[in-house]
Scaffold this motif. Structure first.
Motif, short mmCIF file in Angstrom:
data_model
loop_
_atom_site.label_atom_id
_atom_site.label_comp_id
_atom_site.label_asym_id
_atom_site.label_seq_id
_atom_site.Cartn_x
_atom_site.Cartn_y
_atom_site.Cartn_z
N VAL A 233 0.85 -1.21 0.00
CA VAL A 233 0.00 0.00 0.00
C VAL A 233 0.87 1.24 0.00
O VAL A 233 0.67 2.17 -0.80
CB VAL A 233 -0.97 0.00 1.21
CG1 VAL A 233 -1.64 1.35 1.38
CG2 VAL A 233 -2.01 -1.10 1.06
N ASP A 234 1.86 1.28 0.89
CA ASP A 234 2.75 2.45 0.98
C ASP A 234 3.49 2.67 -0.34
O ASP A 234 3.61 3.81 -0.81
CB ASP A 234 3.74 2.29 2.12
CG ASP A 234 3.09 2.31 3.50
OD1 ASP A 234 1.93 2.75 3.61
OD2 ASP A 234 3.75 1.87 4.46
N THR B 183 2.56 1.74 -3.35
CA THR B 183 1.61 2.16 -4.37
C THR B 183 1.22 3.62 -4.19
O THR B 183 1.11 4.36 -5.18
CB THR B 183 0.37 1.24 -4.36
OG1 THR B 183 0.81 -0.12 -4.50
CG2 THR B 183 -0.58 1.57 -5.50
N ILE B 184 1.07 4.06 -2.95
CA ILE B 184 0.77 5.48 -2.70
C ILE B 184 1.95 6.35 -3.13
O ILE B 184 1.75 7.41 -3.74
CB ILE B 184 0.42 5.70 -1.22
CG1 ILE B 184 -0.96 5.08 -0.93
CG2 ILE B 184 0.44 7.18 -0.86
CD1 ILE B 184 -1.32 5.02 0.54
N ALA C 204 1.74 9.18 -5.97
CA ALA C 204 2.11 10.56 -5.67
C ALA C 204 3.12 11.09 -6.68
O ALA C 204 3.01 12.22 -7.16
CB ALA C 204 2.67 10.66 -4.25
#
Length: 86
Positions: free
Chosen positions: A59-60, A62-63, A67
């Motif tokens: 998740v981190d 992919t964020i 960004a």
């Protein structure tokens, strides 16, 4: 990470032996997510990425990818200059 290794990121497929398995998985996932209109975030790519990262780390990652893609999509049309350090 050394500057020399960072400089090789655009050609990481050709020099993948210089990157760890997890780094290669992150780079492959970054390409998959960046080109989502073409790749549709394939099941195979997701399986490979989730095999290299835990749920929260994926998740981190992919964020962070999203960004950077958002920044690039804002920076290019507004002609944001790239800072150059001497």
């Amino acid at each position: 990470m050394s500057v020399e290794k960072v400089a090789l990121v655009p050609v990481w497929h050709e020099v993948s032996h210089l990157f760890s398995d997890q780094e290669c998985a992150a780079l492959a996932w970054a390409e998959e997510v960046t080109l989502v209109s073409e790749t549709h975030a394939s099941d195979a790519a997701y399986t490979a990425a989730s095999g290299a990262f835990g749920d929260q780390d994926l998740v981190d990652l992919t964020i962070a990818i999203a960004a950077m893609n958002a920044f690039n999509r804002l920076g290019a049309p507004f002609r944001m200059p790239v800072p150059v350090k001497a």
